[in-house]
Design an enzyme around this catalytic site. Sequence first.
Site, PDB file in Angstrom:
ATOM      1  N   ASP A 140      47.885  67.800  60.307  1.00 29.12           N
ATOM      2  CA  ASP A 140      48.263  67.215  59.026  1.00 29.12           C
ATOM      3  C   ASP A 140      47.374  67.839  57.948  1.00 29.12           C
ATOM      4  OD1 ASP A 140      49.168  65.702  56.966  1.00 29.12           O
ATOM      5  OD2 ASP A 140      48.569  63.773  57.792  1.00 29.12           O
TER       6      ASP A 140
ATOM      7  N   TYR B 250      37.655  64.032  24.353  1.00 25.02           N
ATOM      8  CA  TYR B 250      38.771  64.858  24.832  1.00 25.02           C
ATOM      9  C   TYR B 250      39.965  64.031  25.258  1.00 25.02           C
ATOM     10  CZ  TYR B 250      37.523  69.768  24.928  1.00 25.02           C
ATOM     11  OH  TYR B 250      37.267  71.055  24.572  1.00 25.02           O
TER      12      TYR B 250
ATOM     13  N   ASP C 227      48.733  66.331  49.335  1.00 27.13           N
ATOM     14  CA  ASP C 227      48.972  66.120  50.767  1.00 27.13           C
ATOM     15  C   ASP C 227      50.440  66.430  51.045  1.00 27.13           C
ATOM     16  OD1 ASP C 227      49.242  65.340  53.356  1.00 27.13           O
ATOM     17  OD2 ASP C 227      48.297  63.375  53.105  1.00 27.13           O
TER      18      ASP C 227
ATOM     19  N   ASP D 193      34.517  62.696  34.871  1.00 34.60           N
ATOM     20  CA  ASP D 193      35.202  61.723  34.026  1.00 34.60           C
ATOM     21  C   ASP D 193      35.770  60.520  34.761  1.00 34.60           C
ATOM     22  OD1 ASP D 193      34.611  62.844  31.592  1.00 34.60           O
ATOM     23  OD2 ASP D 193      36.368  64.137  31.574  1.00 34.60           O
TER      24      ASP D 193
ATOM     25  N   ASP E  88      53.558  67.242  53.407  1.00 34.03           N
ATOM     26  CA  ASP E  88      54.049  67.026  54.770  1.00 34.03           C
ATOM     27  C   ASP E  88      55.365  67.785  54.887  1.00 34.03           C
ATOM     28  OD1 ASP E  88      51.901  65.442  55.347  1.00 34.03           O
ATOM     29  OD2 ASP E  88      53.018  63.557  55.377  1.00 34.03           O
TER      30      ASP E  88
END
EC number: 1.4.3.-
Lengths: 743, 743
Positions: B627, B431, B490, B350, B492
């Site tokens: 990381d 949708y 992500d 999408d 940290d």
Amino acid sequence: MEVGAELLWNAVKPLILPAAVQVVKSIQRHRRKIFLRVLQMKKPLPWDNKILLVELLQPNKSDALSYLDSDFDAPDRYARAVVRFGATLEPYIQEYQVGPLPVANRSTALAPLDHIYNKGKGYQRIYDLDSEELAIFLYGIGASIADITQRLLNGTATGSENDTLAGASSTPLIFEDDKVFQWTQIYGLSAGACLDDYLFPSGLMFKTDITGRDPAKWSVVAWQYNGIFYNSEGAFRSAINSSGFSVAGIGVDGDWACTDRSGDPLPHDELNPPVPVQPDGARFAVDEHEKYVEWMDFTFYLSFSKDLGMHLHDITYKGERIVYEVGLQEALAHYASASDPFFASNAYLDSEYGIGQLTFQLVSGFDCPAYATYLNTSYYTGESTHIHPSSICLFEHDTGYPIQRHTTPLYVSVTKNIAFIVRSSATVGNYDYMFDYEFYLDGSIHITVRASGYIESSFWASNQGGEDGFHIHDHLAGSMHDHVINYKLDLDVAGTANSVVRSALIPTTQVYPWSNGKPINQMKFERTFLASEDEGKLNWDANNAVMYSVVNKDAVNPYATGNRNYLVIENSTILGNSVNWATHHLYAVQHKDSEPKSAYPYNGFDPNAPVVDFNKFFDGDSLDQEDIVLYFNLGMHHIPDTSDLPNTVFTSAQSSIVLAPQNYLLGDPSRATIHQTRINFINGTVTNALTFGAKQPTCAVDLSVTAPDLKSFVGEVYFSKYPNHPDAQMIGNPGDGALAGLV
Amino acid sequence: MEVGAELLWNAVKPLILPAAVQVVKSIQRHRRKIFLRVLQMKKPLPWDNKILLVELLQPNKSDALSYLDSDFDAPDRYARAVVRFGATLEPYIQEYQVGPLPVANRSTALAPLDHIYNKGKGYQRIYDLDSEELAIFLYGIGASIADITQRLLNGTATGSENDTLAGASSTPLIFEDDKVFQWTQIYGLSAGACLDDYLFPSGLMFKTDITGRDPAKWSVVAWQYNGIFYNSEGAFRSAINSSGFSVAGIGVDGDWACTDRSGDPLPHDELNPPVPVQPDGARFAVDEHEKYVEWMDFTFYLSFSKDLGMHLHDITYKGERIVYEVGLQEALAHYASASDPFFASNAYLDSEYGIGQLTFQLVSGFDCPAYATYLNTSYYTGESTHIHPSSICLFEHDTGYPIQRHTTPLYVSVTKNIAFIVRSSATVGNYDYMFDYEFYLDGSIHITVRASGYIESSFWASNQGGEDGFHIHDHLAGSMHDHVINYKLDLDVAGTANSVVRSALIPTTQVYPWSNGKPINQMKFERTFLASEDEGKLNWDANNAVMYSVVNKDAVNPYATGNRNYLVIENSTILGNSVNWATHHLYAVQHKDSEPKSAYPYNGFDPNAPVVDFNKFFDGDSLDQEDIVLYFNLGMHHIPDTSDLPNTVFTSAQSSIVLAPQNYLLGDPSRATIHQTRINFINGTVTNALTFGAKQPTCAVDLSVTAPDLKSFVGEVYFSKYPNHPDAQMIGNPGDGALAGLV
């Protein structure tokens, strides 16, 4: 239990002579046995007999359906009386039925209640009835090591009022080689304003042999301190007196352990947060006398029992019964530890303590909205009827997200998602369960359990690794445990001739007529029927790609789905056959009048000889167009961390199952609500906004109606059937009109 | 993208001569290509070039952290420009970066943007650019079988205004033997007031070879009707003319297919349901210019892109960054069918259609409370800046259950559970997704996606079994499909040197020092670190007994847990390597500036040569104190049933993950709120009720403030950079103050 209760008493009374005399203290209703407080009991007479419970016995489903769906008379009603026999060397519990009611009826008889227990009899041995003798014995041990506790813990546990330490014993009893053992740990008593004893384990514990009823034959058989096991007091004392021995210390009470507000104030928290208001009053109906509820297209009845709390019966949707009964069967909290024998031996079957007995008053405005409807609950134990005011709440709630929306180039359509919630909360010692049944406009029912309250934590020993849980405070470990909460769900889909479909999405590689001879990787939808109970133990799929539906092959079908936990521990040593309902996520069995419940409140007294062994339900009965009963487990695996200090939060500890209609109606029933809008527009200009007759409230609402009267909190009302009875207690005013509508 | 936009235009403009000229019609933004409507486009010039997108390019994390956490200057900013090249036999998309910005800077350069795409270049071939020629071709086929459609479906699909039928083609293209194919199905057009075309498939479909840009070489290669495949028009016509041929019919439009209110009125529904009010105003702060938000101890920034909608950046909790970035990467809807080649060939990625582009205005009072704060969003495509007013909402919500409670014999303590929610909703054709980020007082963040809107349904053929889904209405099947919604998270934790811990509860049988020589069945807690990306593909445990935590070994650690779905289909034939992010629940990889996203919006144009192939992320990099970036999938397996008519409801289609602190603080941070009570009591009498400074609002609140002004709905504002440009359109008033605060 109002009709003929006095006569019933006369029928049951001879069973319990000499008269039962145990005072129900709040603390005793909690599962942790801080023995300091046990000693405060008024009448320690364990050799007496006692009525643990008198309540209405649920009629057989076959009889009830004859009444509900045919022209038969209402079934005869019986009382269930649970009597504890203490005046014997082998104390036990025996279940009785008394009836038909009212007792005045000449045909009324007292008979053992055996047929609903697959042990063959409603009988359970008790191996530790002498709790007062045991407290004296344990305090004697405490006194004999006062020098040790003083040195290691700077206090004593002797039974004196000056004690700063107390003891608590593991549950259930340990059965080894025809003997009965338990571990007892010394705990620090909370010093502050909070009852947070659960947070001060000392790591000092001892194992006792408490076989039999003669305290003279009891003995200490082992010791442990700071993660090190000693097989005698001598070995322990000689270690203490050796040069390398180090004193580990014990946690210190403080704000960190108290539930009261603490920490830096939060930005803008001085302002009131959003609060729901109910501008037009309740949109549901409750018949308090009949315990009958109607909301939108749902109706149901409530019942309440001391053992298991609130159950729902005869749930109908759009005029058709979909659920005959749904309710809690048992709540297990199973601890584990490699280094700590107390917690390795610790597992609670909470119905023993009485989920209903521990269902206390809800706090208006905090546990439920101030505008909720509150119902009282009651039960009968010892010689007293206990009433817990406002311990069930019913309310509608705006869930904060729509149930439906769709944007098109010409209009947008959105519908409010209003749920109807029936709630109770049981505090079983350290833990508070919150039980919700939520009804939705799409015809679904969500069943949720949440856990808050204190964790029961263990001592962080100097030699401890991380295998038992996290180090969460000074000297404190978050002891890992599994919560498994077992429910019965008796669905009746277009009658009782039902079957169970397993519907799975399965990856597949196939060549199709249209695939040009090439194999295609895709998925297929595979539906299979469960043939019999031999296939009735089920786990949710790891990828949620399997659902189970209860169907009437000749009609239509709702389905149950969800994804929660079963017990990690396999063949628990300490609970044996008592928790055979905790091994899978979901079970399907054929209904039998002799199998009304998956568990029994006193199973834990003799875990390997349970009064109800759920495994025996699986004897090969057909699941094809039979009366199907599902059992399922909710729960959480809990490895407490610092977030659990002082209390576990409901947001992190919750588990749900969704029961939803599947091809049951022709379309989504939420389309029927007027609380939706359709806004038509052309190029950014609204041409009209449809509201389907809903009129937005524009008047002023007095927010003082959202203000709960916290001073009105009552807690509990209980009163004796016989005010002159030695056990008589009266708290509150049972004649108070506010207490009408007992469930 | 305000600074230097005009100069940027001058830099990019030469790329797109001859001038781009495609009008964005609402319907065209939807993924279903009803070709009747495609023909309404004003300027069908596929041989032109076009700017698909200009937006700010996200800086490398390494540069951003140097600026945020050290004293380095802000990183240079670049624009990302996506240009579609049509004036070639092999049309393609090329990504560019333009910068540093502003363009006035002499060092500004235009360069291919390749380094963030692991195909090696930001380049994607387009194999079906000639949509207008294709429509003419397909209508030609429709005209050539007008006799058949008239006989079988009582209508025509010829491109005429009198047509009652239209066609829609499957997505993505089918690549076989160096040729390009697609299936096209004839649909009935909605006859009523609702745009419910998705519900009228006819079961008549044909496969076309559309290889190359010369329509004269295109051809029909196969047919299917009512579940039967024909390898030529001749075979199909001869079947139709044979004696046993039966006409299957097609669904009839009606109220059942419309979202408007229908059905019997619900009891008491004429009354208003509970509604939340905000008596003291907002308790959070939004800086619309900086797109910066503060609520309680959380702060974060919002960004918005045409491809992926709303992302959150630099989420801090109690002053420490915990999340560098979290946001949607891709939303897959993958259909499957044994009997229906159209649905067997159908899968949507999408972001191609633009999750941000399709994030429309929210309806106040229905999508979010009337008291919510609403933000506008914008993006730039073609020659126009588009603004969607009020398409993000932010609000607090009383969840309806407490976050904490505990009853003791002397007091009860309960705390309100107030959540802060950031919400947007994208309508991708049929949708509607609703994307929520919920922040809680316990420091947790819940990420939820829900789905509503119309199902894309298939034809129920006479020979159809149940293996493709349910029969849900006349001639209508609920075509099964999987939704997999991929996010980047992500985290940290105390900096970027992080590791991933797998924590598992495992059944075990062992003899312990304290177990008297006897083996004990219990469980243990086992923690292992993931060494490298080779171990980075993870599935949630079937019994939820495993959790994953991102930790800094030298510090403290929150964790992510949850339990949702991945794609059932393995190695999807139709999507190939484009969906390698959909094979597991959770992934852990090491951050690289060259791997900012798991997916690429135009991957589906050439599924086996994706511009971003997520599998390539797993090249053995260490996960030890690096990381760490997580990717996870939410989603639902959807086998539509009658409950999905007319729309799927959010209550049945939702999926969440919880990101929660684990041993991150010393205790539960929700203790800091004043919106809790402690009621002290003795024997049923309240001695005092602590409210910690909270003052219950008692004034009158005007419920008209809860009344949304539905007439104020705008939908979309868009305007051209160059009003004289042939593509110029102006809807709404971009100078309107209400449009301030674009995200």
